[in-house]
Design a protein around this motif. Structure first.
Motif, PDB file in Angstrom:
ATOM      1  N   ASN A  62       0.824  -1.218   0.000  1.00  0.00           N
ATOM      2  CA  ASN A  62       0.000   0.000   0.000  1.00  0.00           C
ATOM      3  C   ASN A  62       0.856   1.266   0.000  1.00  0.00           C
ATOM      4  O   ASN A  62       0.557   2.217  -0.732  1.00  0.00           O
ATOM      5  CB  ASN A  62      -0.941   0.011   1.211  1.00  0.00           C
ATOM      6  N   ALA A  63       1.909   1.251   0.801  1.00  0.00           N
ATOM      7  CA  ALA A  63       2.790   2.424   0.868  1.00  0.00           C
ATOM      8  C   ALA A  63       3.485   2.635  -0.471  1.00  0.00           C
ATOM      9  O   ALA A  63       3.578   3.760  -0.982  1.00  0.00           O
ATOM     10  CB  ALA A  63       3.814   2.245   1.998  1.00  0.00           C
ATOM     11  N   GLY A  64       3.961   1.552  -1.061  1.00  0.00           N
ATOM     12  CA  GLY A  64       4.643   1.640  -2.346  1.00  0.00           C
ATOM     13  C   GLY A  64       3.698   2.099  -3.450  1.00  0.00           C
ATOM     14  O   GLY A  64       4.054   2.946  -4.275  1.00  0.00           O
ATOM     15  N   LEU A  65       2.494   1.554  -3.458  1.00  0.00           N
ATOM     16  CA  LEU A  65       1.491   1.937  -4.468  1.00  0.00           C
ATOM     17  C   LEU A  65       1.202   3.434  -4.389  1.00  0.00           C
ATOM     18  O   LEU A  65       1.139   4.126  -5.416  1.00  0.00           O
ATOM     19  CB  LEU A  65       0.206   1.117  -4.248  1.00  0.00           C
ATOM     20  N   LYS A  66       1.055   3.919  -3.170  1.00  0.00           N
ATOM     21  CA  LYS A  66       0.802   5.340  -2.949  1.00  0.00           C
ATOM     22  C   LYS A  66       1.946   6.187  -3.524  1.00  0.00           C
ATOM     23  O   LYS A  66       1.713   7.184  -4.215  1.00  0.00           O
ATOM     24  CB  LYS A  66       0.688   5.584  -1.440  1.00  0.00           C
ATOM     25  N   ASN A  67       3.170   5.759  -3.245  1.00  0.00           N
ATOM     26  CA  ASN A  67       4.341   6.483  -3.754  1.00  0.00           C
ATOM     27  C   ASN A  67       4.404   6.453  -5.279  1.00  0.00           C
ATOM     28  O   ASN A  67       4.721   7.464  -5.916  1.00  0.00           O
ATOM     29  CB  ASN A  67       5.631   5.897  -3.173  1.00  0.00           C
ATOM     30  N   LEU A  68       4.101   5.310  -5.871  1.00  0.00           N
ATOM     31  CA  LEU A  68       4.150   5.181  -7.339  1.00  0.00           C
ATOM     32  C   LEU A  68       3.075   6.034  -8.001  1.00  0.00           C
ATOM     33  O   LEU A  68       3.277   6.567  -9.091  1.00  0.00           O
ATOM     34  CB  LEU A  68       3.944   3.730  -7.778  1.00  0.00           C
ATOM     35  N   LYS A  69       1.931   6.150  -7.318  1.00  0.00           N
ATOM     36  CA  LYS A  69       0.865   6.999  -7.858  1.00  0.00           C
ATOM     37  C   LYS A  69       1.287   8.455  -7.782  1.00  0.00           C
ATOM     38  O   LYS A  69       1.076   9.220  -8.730  1.00  0.00           O
ATOM     39  CB  LYS A  69      -0.449   6.755  -7.119  1.00  0.00           C
ATOM     40  N   ALA A  70       1.892   8.843  -6.675  1.00  0.00           N
ATOM     41  CA  ALA A  70       2.316  10.235  -6.491  1.00  0.00           C
ATOM     42  C   ALA A  70       3.430  10.614  -7.455  1.00  0.00           C
ATOM     43  O   ALA A  70       3.474  11.739  -7.956  1.00  0.00           O
ATOM     44  CB  ALA A  70       2.753  10.445  -5.042  1.00  0.00           C
ATOM     45  N   SER A  71       4.316   9.678  -7.748  1.00  0.00           N
ATOM     46  CA  SER A  71       5.477  10.006  -8.595  1.00  0.00           C
ATOM     47  C   SER A  71       5.166   9.931 -10.085  1.00  0.00           C
ATOM     48  O   SER A  71       5.983  10.346 -10.909  1.00  0.00           O
ATOM     49  CB  SER A  71       6.622   9.047  -8.279  1.00  0.00           C
ATOM     50  N   GLY A  72       4.003   9.357 -10.438  1.00  0.00           N
ATOM     51  CA  GLY A  72       3.669   9.203 -11.855  1.00  0.00           C
ATOM     52  C   GLY A  72       4.121   7.875 -12.429  1.00  0.00           C
ATOM     53  O   GLY A  72       3.819   7.535 -13.574  1.00  0.00           O
ATOM     54  N   GLU A  73       4.857   7.115 -11.643  1.00  0.00           N
ATOM     55  CA  GLU A  73       5.364   5.822 -12.107  1.00  0.00           C
ATOM     56  C   GLU A  73       4.215   4.817 -12.348  1.00  0.00           C
ATOM     57  O   GLU A  73       4.267   4.013 -13.280  1.00  0.00           O
ATOM     58  CB  GLU A  73       6.346   5.258 -11.060  1.00  0.00           C
ATOM     59  N   TYR A  74       3.190   4.889 -11.527  1.00  0.00           N
ATOM     60  CA  TYR A  74       2.029   4.005 -11.710  1.00  0.00           C
ATOM     61  C   TYR A  74       1.432   4.231 -13.109  1.00  0.00           C
ATOM     62  O   TYR A  74       1.202   3.283 -13.857  1.00  0.00           O
ATOM     63  CB  TYR A  74       0.978   4.256 -10.614  1.00  0.00           C
ATOM     64  N   ASP A  75       1.193   5.492 -13.457  1.00  0.00           N
ATOM     65  CA  ASP A  75       0.624   5.808 -14.778  1.00  0.00           C
ATOM     66  C   ASP A  75       1.529   5.349 -15.907  1.00  0.00           C
ATOM     67  O   ASP A  75       1.059   4.892 -16.951  1.00  0.00           O
ATOM     68  CB  ASP A  75       0.389   7.321 -14.907  1.00  0.00           C
ATOM     69  N   LYS A  76       2.824   5.483 -15.682  1.00  0.00           N
ATOM     70  CA  LYS A  76       3.790   5.055 -16.706  1.00  0.00           C
ATOM     71  C   LYS A  76       3.660   3.560 -16.968  1.00  0.00           C
ATOM     72  O   LYS A  76       3.709   3.118 -18.114  1.00  0.00           O
ATOM     73  CB  LYS A  76       5.222   5.361 -16.235  1.00  0.00           C
ATOM     74  N   ILE A  77       3.511   2.801 -15.903  1.00  0.00           N
ATOM     75  CA  ILE A  77       3.381   1.342 -16.039  1.00  0.00           C
ATOM     76  C   ILE A  77       2.101   0.991 -16.800  1.00  0.00           C
ATOM     77  O   ILE A  77       2.116   0.194 -17.740  1.00  0.00           O
ATOM     78  CB  ILE A  77       3.416   0.647 -14.647  1.00  0.00           C
ATOM     79  N   ILE A  78       1.008   1.632 -16.425  1.00  0.00           N
ATOM     80  CA  ILE A  78      -0.274   1.354 -17.112  1.00  0.00           C
ATOM     81  C   ILE A  78      -0.165   1.722 -18.594  1.00  0.00           C
ATOM     82  O   ILE A  78      -0.546   0.945 -19.478  1.00  0.00           O
ATOM     83  CB  ILE A  78      -1.448   2.137 -16.458  1.00  0.00           C
ATOM     84  N   ASP A  79       0.373   2.906 -18.859  1.00  0.00           N
ATOM     85  CA  ASP A  79       0.489   3.385 -20.249  1.00  0.00           C
ATOM     86  C   ASP A  79       1.374   2.494 -21.107  1.00  0.00           C
ATOM     87  O   ASP A  79       1.180   2.391 -22.318  1.00  0.00           O
ATOM     88  CB  ASP A  79       1.041   4.816 -20.282  1.00  0.00           C
ATOM     89  N   LYS A  80       2.354   1.879 -20.465  1.00  0.00           N
ATOM     90  CA  LYS A  80       3.268   1.003 -21.195  1.00  0.00           C
ATOM     91  C   LYS A  80       2.517  -0.186 -21.793  1.00  0.00           C
ATOM     92  O   LYS A  80       2.858  -0.687 -22.858  1.00  0.00           O
ATOM     93  CB  LYS A  80       4.351   0.528 -20.214  1.00  0.00           C
ATOM     94  N   TYR A  81       1.496  -0.653 -21.101  1.00  0.00           N
ATOM     95  CA  TYR A  81       0.783  -1.856 -21.538  1.00  0.00           C
ATOM     96  C   TYR A  81      -0.594  -1.583 -22.147  1.00  0.00           C
ATOM     97  O   TYR A  81      -1.113  -2.381 -22.910  1.00  0.00           O
ATOM     98  CB  TYR A  81       0.634  -2.833 -20.370  1.00  0.00           C
ATOM     99  N   ILE A  82      -1.206  -0.483 -21.739  1.00  0.00           N
ATOM    100  CA  ILE A  82      -2.536  -0.153 -22.264  1.00  0.00           C
ATOM    101  C   ILE A  82      -2.447   1.211 -22.911  1.00  0.00           C
ATOM    102  O   ILE A  82      -2.260   2.206 -22.212  1.00  0.00           O
ATOM    103  CB  ILE A  82      -3.604  -0.175 -21.148  1.00  0.00           C
ATOM    104  N   SER A  83      -2.613   1.231 -24.246  1.00  0.00           N
ATOM    105  CA  SER A  83      -2.325   2.481 -24.964  1.00  0.00           C
ATOM    106  C   SER A  83      -3.330   3.596 -24.721  1.00  0.00           C
ATOM    107  O   SER A  83      -2.948   4.680 -24.320  1.00  0.00           O
ATOM    108  CB  SER A  83      -2.164   2.200 -26.458  1.00  0.00           C
TER     109      SER A  83
END
Ligand code: GLN
Length: 232
Positions: A208-229
């Motif tokens: 949960n802590a890591g997910l929160k950080n990835l969402k805040a840093s934009g890394e979460y979106d980057k991962i999603i965008d990499k696989y779903i255009s």
């Protein structure tokens, strides 16, 4: 000398093939949204991951029998599962849909499934949906251990329709599989990372802590965008 404390390794179960969440690239390496997410969270939170692609239902069993510490497998957060699992915060919205072989115009709705064979993967929300509605629509159910058998069953005529999560069906269609979606999608539950109920709570907190950080840093979106255009 400052020696870094050795990082803890957690064994994490996942599905065998559930693109774009977990699947093998041409060299056999596991990639996908779940794989990138757990690795990025591990990096952020300072632990190591030993990923075990067991298959969905086998991963469920492995968590329950303490053979793995947790699972990330496009697993829907359901009330039924909450009896035996603790879930992370939701990380992806999903739901299920029906698909037929491309060009099959005979199945326009669930009512056309009477007397026909339909399929899903063992232990999934789709399998539960089929069981729940079997009496109503009068179909025969076939359950497959993995996606390969499930998707092949449409091609070889073993089944007339399959049920799976719509982001996964959508990804398959985008990537040229001869399928088409029929009818409205069923609203389903969001995906969560899971541990056995009452166990590995520190791992759940790290997720949960890591997910929160990835969402805040934009890394979460980057991962999603990499696989779903485009969108979901
Ligand atoms: N989201 C579905 C479920 O949890 C399917 C997961 C999967 O097939 N990996 O049942």
């Amino acid at each position: 000398v400052n020696v870094k404390a050795e990082e803890k390794t957690y064994t994490i179960g996942t599905d065998l093939t559930f693109a774009p969440f977990e699947y093998q690239n041409s060299s056999g390496t596991y990639i996908g949204i779940d794989v990138d997410l757990i690795n990025a969270i591990a990096k952020d939170q300072g632990f190591k991951v030993d990923l075990k692609p067991l298959g969905f239902d086998s991963a469920v069993q492995a968590v329950q029998s303490n053979q793995v510490d947790g699972m990330v497998a496009g697993m829907s957060i359901t009330d039924e599962r909450k009896k035996s699992f603790d879930f992370s915060d939701p990380y992806f919205d999903s739901g299920i849909s029906m698909a037929v072989k491309k060009g099959n115009t005979s199945i326009k709705s669930y009512d056309d499934l009477k007397g026909k064979t339909v399929a899903a993967k063992v232990g999934t929300e789709s399998a539960a949906f089929l069981e729940k509605n079997q009496k109503k629509y009068g179909y025969t159910i076939k359950n497959f251990d993995d996606a390969t058998g499930l998707y092949k069953s449409l091609e070889n005529g073993e089944t007339v329709a399959i049920f799976d999560d719509y982001p996964v069906l959508g990804y398959a269609i985008t990537n040229g599989q001869a399928l088409e979606l029929v009818g409205e999608k069923e609203t389903g539950s969001a995906y969560g990372f899971a541990v056995k109920k009452g166990q590995n709570q520190e791992l759940l907190e790290k997720f949960n802590a890591g997910l929160k950080n990835l969402k805040a840093s934009g890394e979460y979106d980057k991962i999603i965008d990499k696989y779903i255009s485009s969108g979901q």
